[in-house]
Scaffold this motif. Sequence first.
Motif, short mmCIF file in Angstrom:
data_model
loop_
_atom_site.label_atom_id
_atom_site.label_comp_id
_atom_site.label_asym_id
_atom_site.label_seq_id
_atom_site.Cartn_x
_atom_site.Cartn_y
_atom_site.Cartn_z
N LEU A 185 0.80 -1.22 0.00
CA LEU A 185 0.00 0.00 0.00
C LEU A 185 0.84 1.27 0.00
O LEU A 185 0.32 2.36 -0.29
CB LEU A 185 -0.93 0.00 1.22
N THR A 186 2.13 1.17 0.29
CA THR A 186 2.96 2.37 0.31
C THR A 186 3.22 2.92 -1.09
O THR A 186 3.78 4.00 -1.24
CB THR A 186 4.31 2.14 1.02
N MET A 187 2.78 2.20 -2.13
CA MET A 187 2.91 2.72 -3.50
C MET A 187 1.77 3.66 -3.87
O MET A 187 1.75 4.21 -4.98
CB MET A 187 3.00 1.57 -4.50
N VAL A 188 0.81 3.84 -2.97
CA VAL A 188 -0.36 4.68 -3.25
C VAL A 188 -0.10 6.09 -2.72
O VAL A 188 -0.07 6.31 -1.50
CB VAL A 188 -1.63 4.09 -2.62
N LYS A 189 0.11 7.02 -3.60
CA LYS A 189 0.45 8.38 -3.21
C LYS A 189 -0.66 9.01 -2.39
O LYS A 189 -1.83 8.96 -2.76
CB LYS A 189 0.72 9.22 -4.46
N GLY A 190 -0.28 9.59 -1.26
CA GLY A 190 -1.24 10.30 -0.44
C GLY A 190 -2.04 9.43 0.50
O GLY A 190 -2.86 9.95 1.27
N LEU A 191 -1.83 8.12 0.49
CA LEU A 191 -2.53 7.25 1.43
C LEU A 191 -1.98 7.51 2.83
O LEU A 191 -0.76 7.46 3.04
CB LEU A 191 -2.35 5.79 1.04
N THR A 192 -2.86 7.76 3.78
CA THR A 192 -2.44 8.14 5.13
C THR A 192 -2.25 6.91 6.01
O THR A 192 -3.18 6.12 6.19
CB THR A 192 -3.46 9.08 5.78
N PHE A 193 -1.04 6.77 6.55
CA PHE A 193 -0.74 5.73 7.53
C PHE A 193 -0.65 6.38 8.90
O PHE A 193 0.01 7.42 9.05
CB PHE A 193 0.59 5.06 7.21
N PRO A 194 -1.27 5.80 9.93
CA PRO A 194 -1.07 6.32 11.28
C PRO A 194 0.42 6.38 11.61
O PRO A 194 1.18 5.50 11.18
CB PRO A 194 -1.81 5.31 12.17
N PRO A 195 0.87 7.37 12.37
CA PRO A 195 2.31 7.55 12.63
C PRO A 195 3.01 6.31 13.17
O PRO A 195 4.10 5.97 12.72
CB PRO A 195 2.34 8.71 13.63
N ARG A 196 2.39 5.64 14.14
CA ARG A 196 3.06 4.46 14.71
C ARG A 196 3.16 3.34 13.67
O ARG A 196 4.18 2.64 13.60
CB ARG A 196 2.31 3.96 15.94
N LEU A 197 2.15 3.18 12.84
CA LEU A 197 2.19 2.16 11.81
C LEU A 197 3.28 2.48 10.79
O LEU A 197 3.99 1.58 10.34
CB LEU A 197 0.83 2.05 11.12
N GLN A 198 3.42 3.74 10.44
CA GLN A 198 4.48 4.11 9.51
C GLN A 198 5.86 3.86 10.12
O GLN A 198 6.77 3.40 9.43
CB GLN A 198 4.34 5.58 9.10
N GLN A 199 6.01 4.13 11.40
CA GLN A 199 7.29 3.85 12.05
C GLN A 199 7.56 2.35 12.05
O GLN A 199 8.70 1.91 11.81
CB GLN A 199 7.29 4.37 13.50
N TRP A 200 6.53 1.56 12.33
CA TRP A 200 6.67 0.10 12.30
C TRP A 200 7.12 -0.35 10.91
O TRP A 200 8.04 -1.17 10.77
CB TRP A 200 5.35 -0.55 12.70
N LEU A 201 6.50 0.18 9.87
CA LEU A 201 6.87 -0.18 8.50
C LEU A 201 8.34 0.12 8.24
O LEU A 201 9.06 -0.70 7.67
CB LEU A 201 6.00 0.59 7.50
N GLN A 202 8.79 1.28 8.66
CA GLN A 202 10.17 1.68 8.40
C GLN A 202 11.15 0.79 9.16
O GLN A 202 12.19 0.39 8.61
CB GLN A 202 10.35 3.15 8.77
N GLU A 203 10.83 0.47 10.40
CA GLU A 203 11.74 -0.38 11.19
C GLU A 203 11.79 -1.79 10.64
O GLU A 203 12.87 -2.40 10.55
CB GLU A 203 11.30 -0.39 12.66
N VAL A 204 10.64 -2.35 10.27
CA VAL A 204 10.61 -3.72 9.75
C VAL A 204 11.31 -3.79 8.41
O VAL A 204 12.06 -4.74 8.12
CB VAL A 204 9.15 -4.22 9.65
N ALA A 205 11.09 -2.79 7.55
CA ALA A 205 11.74 -2.78 6.24
C ALA A 205 13.25 -2.79 6.38
O ALA A 205 13.96 -3.51 5.66
CB ALA A 205 11.29 -1.55 5.45
#
Length: 218
Positions: A185-205
């Motif tokens: 879903l991160t390929m969808v421009k402007g899709l809003t991720f809650p801040p903690r979920l976005q941090q989780w995505l970055q750490e896991v990646a």
Amino acid sequence: MSRLYVYDHCPFCIRTLMVAHYRQVSDLEQVVLLNDDEASCQRLIGKKMVPIFEHQGVAIGESMDIAKLLDELGEGPKTLRPLQLAEATQPRLQPVQAHSWALTFPRVTQIGMKTFATESARDYFRHNKEAMLGLSFEQALAETEAHKAVIERVLAELPPLTLPSEQGHTLSWNDVMNFPPLQYLTMVKGLTFPPRLQQWLQEVAELGGVELYFDRAI
């Protein structure tokens, strides 16, 4: 040397790549297949499916079987933490899968994936996925805002996910299971991720050695 055959956009393949990187599996060649390459899959396991893991002269399919085998073969010092059912995201995401597909299928062929390096590979994917969606990619893109609204509501309601940084910078089997559909879903421009979920995505990646698509989102 072992070989892991993947599509570089495939969520099931991402699971295996995460485990291979995190567990530091040695002597592993990653082979990215074109989406319309049926012959390689048929030769290896008798059907068109990825990922495929070729090890010691034997080829197997099924992403979780491969992930578990890669975990056993890994030589890294950090192990995968056990699965916790309370952090399962699939029960929330599954009912809205059609909306996720409508957002991602028309975009994934346009963001530089090796799997779609040829026109025939892109056409093959489009033909199959438009049949799954029941609508054209153009129509799906035109309805982006409606699909985004559904997905954003579900993302806001997902159970809290443990950050790897809260557990000694380690990954869990929950991370392996939960990450790929959300990464997509991160390929969808402007899709809003809650801040903690976005941090989780970055750490896991980072720990899994895979990428997010925010920088090339469409």
